[in-house]
Design a protein around this motif. Structure first.
Motif, PDB file in Angstrom:
ATOM      1  N   UNK A  29       0.755  -1.191   0.409  1.00  0.00           N
ATOM      2  CA  UNK A  29       0.371  -0.180   0.082  1.00  0.00           C
ATOM      3  C   UNK A  29       0.680   0.931  -0.094  1.00  0.00           C
ATOM      4  N   UNK A  30       0.836   2.069  -0.622  1.00  0.00           N
ATOM      5  CA  UNK A  30       1.350   3.537  -0.998  1.00  0.00           C
ATOM      6  C   UNK A  30       0.588   4.745  -0.648  1.00  0.00           C
ATOM      7  N   UNK A  31       0.654   5.479   0.281  1.00  0.00           N
ATOM      8  CA  UNK A  31       0.384   6.847   0.725  1.00  0.00           C
ATOM      9  C   UNK A  31       1.040   8.038   0.444  1.00  0.00           C
ATOM     10  N   UNK A  32      -0.063   8.885   0.462  1.00  0.00           N
ATOM     11  CA  UNK A  32       1.464  10.388   0.513  1.00  0.00           C
ATOM     12  C   UNK A  32       1.406  11.122   1.913  1.00  0.00           C
ATOM     13  N   UNK A  33       1.813  11.707   2.753  1.00  0.00           N
ATOM     14  CA  UNK A  33       2.271  12.067   4.126  1.00  0.00           C
ATOM     15  C   UNK A  33       0.958  12.365   4.642  1.00  0.00           C
ATOM     16  N   UNK A  34      -0.191  12.884   4.553  1.00  0.00           N
ATOM     17  CA  UNK A  34      -1.254  13.543   4.852  1.00  0.00           C
ATOM     18  C   UNK A  34      -1.466  12.095   5.339  1.00  0.00           C
ATOM     19  N   UNK A  35      -1.976  11.485   4.233  1.00  0.00           N
ATOM     20  CA  UNK A  35      -3.327   9.911   5.362  1.00  0.00           C
ATOM     21  C   UNK A  35      -2.205   8.898   5.850  1.00  0.00           C
ATOM     22  N   UNK A  36      -0.393   9.177   6.561  1.00  0.00           N
ATOM     23  CA  UNK A  36       0.269   8.978   6.991  1.00  0.00           C
ATOM     24  C   UNK A  36      -0.149   9.016   8.759  1.00  0.00           C
ATOM     25  N   UNK A  37       0.106  10.770   8.522  1.00  0.00           N
ATOM     26  CA  UNK A  37      -0.128  11.598   9.943  1.00  0.00           C
ATOM     27  C   UNK A  37      -1.721  11.318  10.366  1.00  0.00           C
ATOM     28  N   UNK A  38      -2.677  11.588   9.225  1.00  0.00           N
ATOM     29  CA  UNK A  38      -3.692  11.247   9.782  1.00  0.00           C
ATOM     30  C   UNK A  38      -4.287   9.454  10.239  1.00  0.00           C
ATOM     31  N   UNK A  39      -3.422   8.678   9.634  1.00  0.00           N
ATOM     32  CA  UNK A  39      -3.640   7.315  10.235  1.00  0.00           C
ATOM     33  C   UNK A  39      -4.238   6.376   8.976  1.00  0.00           C
ATOM     34  N   UNK A  47      -2.177 -24.463  16.761  1.00  0.00           N
ATOM     35  CA  UNK A  47      -2.047 -24.050  15.238  1.00  0.00           C
ATOM     36  C   UNK A  47      -1.931 -23.160  15.095  1.00  0.00           C
ATOM     37  N   UNK A  48      -1.342 -22.193  13.770  1.00  0.00           N
ATOM     38  CA  UNK A  48      -0.597 -21.803  13.517  1.00  0.00           C
ATOM     39  C   UNK A  48      -1.038 -21.263  12.407  1.00  0.00           C
ATOM     40  N   UNK A  49      -0.952 -19.382  11.661  1.00  0.00           N
ATOM     41  CA  UNK A  49      -1.263 -19.456  10.734  1.00  0.00           C
ATOM     42  C   UNK A  49      -0.038 -19.286   9.813  1.00  0.00           C
ATOM     43  N   UNK A  50      -0.362 -19.030   8.861  1.00  0.00           N
ATOM     44  CA  UNK A  50       0.862 -18.225   7.916  1.00  0.00           C
ATOM     45  C   UNK A  50       1.129 -16.839   8.646  1.00  0.00           C
ATOM     46  N   UNK A  51       2.529 -16.830   7.759  1.00  0.00           N
ATOM     47  CA  UNK A  51       2.760 -15.051   8.115  1.00  0.00           C
ATOM     48  C   UNK A  51       2.518 -14.169   6.902  1.00  0.00           C
ATOM     49  N   UNK A  52       1.612 -13.284   7.281  1.00  0.00           N
ATOM     50  CA  UNK A  52       1.204 -12.550   6.011  1.00  0.00           C
ATOM     51  C   UNK A  52       2.157 -11.152   6.557  1.00  0.00           C
ATOM     52  N   UNK A  53       3.114 -10.330   5.346  1.00  0.00           N
ATOM     53  CA  UNK A  53       3.903  -9.380   5.469  1.00  0.00           C
ATOM     54  C   UNK A  53       2.912  -7.911   5.048  1.00  0.00           C
ATOM     55  N   UNK A  54       2.368  -7.504   5.474  1.00  0.00           N
ATOM     56  CA  UNK A  54       2.267  -6.385   4.176  1.00  0.00           C
ATOM     57  C   UNK A  54       3.404  -5.330   4.651  1.00  0.00           C
ATOM     58  N   UNK A  55       3.604  -4.485   3.451  1.00  0.00           N
ATOM     59  CA  UNK A  55       3.822  -3.266   3.154  1.00  0.00           C
ATOM     60  C   UNK A  55       3.899  -2.104   2.878  1.00  0.00           C
ATOM     61  N   UNK A  56       3.761  -0.814   3.783  1.00  0.00           N
ATOM     62  CA  UNK A  56       2.936   0.685   3.749  1.00  0.00           C
ATOM     63  C   UNK A  56       4.168   1.549   3.178  1.00  0.00           C
ATOM     64  N   UNK A  57       4.411   2.245   1.965  1.00  0.00           N
ATOM     65  CA  UNK A  57       5.801   2.665   1.419  1.00  0.00           C
ATOM     66  C   UNK A  57       4.934   4.336   1.379  1.00  0.00           C
ATOM     67  N   UNK A  58       6.140   4.769   1.901  1.00  0.00           N
ATOM     68  CA  UNK A  58       5.917   6.249   1.809  1.00  0.00           C
ATOM     69  C   UNK A  58       5.769   7.303   0.219  1.00  0.00           C
ATOM     70  N   UNK A  59       5.306   7.850   0.207  1.00  0.00           N
ATOM     71  CA  UNK A  59       4.924   8.242  -1.548  1.00  0.00           C
ATOM     72  C   UNK A  59       5.588   9.800  -0.862  1.00  0.00           C
TER      73      UNK A  59
END
Length: 246
Positions: free
Chosen positions: A40-50, A161-173
């Motif tokens: 997921x990629x977001x700009x500065x303002x969304x990161x500041x708001x959450x 019983x353990x699930x798979x490891x799901x990795x998500x990357x947040x990228x700053x635009x």
């Protein structure tokens, strides 16, 4: 199994052997699968708001081939989901927010640390899915970062019983930076004065080129004419001086 029959007259007869077996089938173990958008990629303002980290997360539990929970009206319950982040969060400007009201309504506990967060409590897969989707990450100084990676793992029956490891990357635009030395474009209403003079374009002198350039053909012809005129005047003056001396 061996069987004998005793008749009324006292005789005994052997019944043919009968063999049978009992096969105990193993209970299919549940497979917990976590899926969703991995980048997921977001700009500065969304990161500041959450930003919601796992906005479209999907948790599914299956037993055997093609059998997805619930099975026979009984749905598997998860009892733990953990999210980790590396390197740890900087508490000065980074935070993870849990949906506290939802956790209280479902009577599920939640804890947060710089390394991530964890929710604990037996509940349906659907409820865990909704809780995880509401987790947000905020960063008040996104200009310092390129991206952030979050890993989530869920389990049931005390991690049996353990699930798979799901990795998500947040990228700053990051905003585009203008090229160094670029001149701003003239506005559309820019006008050129009729009194402006066109100046020749500037050029640089390199070490391989002398400061004084060699004279061209026109300059050479002018020099020859000047030399001839001067020589003619000199000869005329000398001739007049010789005549007067005589």
């Amino acid at each position: 199994m061996a069987t004998k029959i005793t008749c009324v007259d006292g005789t005994k007869r052997q019944v043919p052997f009968a063999l049978s077996g009992i096969l105990v089938l193993p209970v299919p173990q549940p497979t917990i699968t976590i899926s969703g958008t991995e980048n997921i990629s977001r700009e500065y303002e969304p990161f500041k708001r959450g930003v919601r980290i796992f906005a479209d997360l999907r948790i599914s539990v299956s037993r055997g081939e093609g059998e997805v929970e619930p099975i026979d009206g009984v749905e598997t319950k998860l009892d733990r989901c953990s999210i980790s982040v590396f390197p740890p969060l900087n508490p000065d400007h980074e935070e993870i927010h849990l949906p506290d009201s939802m956790l209280k309504a479902l009577n599920i506990g939640g804890s947060i640390s710089n390394n991530g967060w964890e929710i604990i409590g037996a509940d349906m897969v659907y409820n865990y899915e909704q809780i995880v989707r509401q987790v947000t990450y905020s960063n008040q100084k996104p200009a310092y970062y390129l991206n952030r990676q979050f890993k989530i793992v869920c389990s049931e029956l005390n991690k049996r019983f353990v699930s798979n490891e799901f990795v998500e990357t947040l990228t700053v635009i990051h905003p585009a930076v203008a090229a160094e030395g670029a001149l701003p474009a003239h506005p559309s209403h820019h006008q050129v004065s009729r009194y402006a003079a066109e100046l020749p374009s500037a050029h640089l002198l390199t070490q391989s080129r002398p400061y004084f350039s060699t004279a061209g053909p026109e300059q050479g012809n002018a020099v020859v004419v000047v030399v001839i005129v001067c020589m003619g005047l000199l000869i005329t003056v000398l001739s007049v001086g010789v005549v007067r001396l005589r």
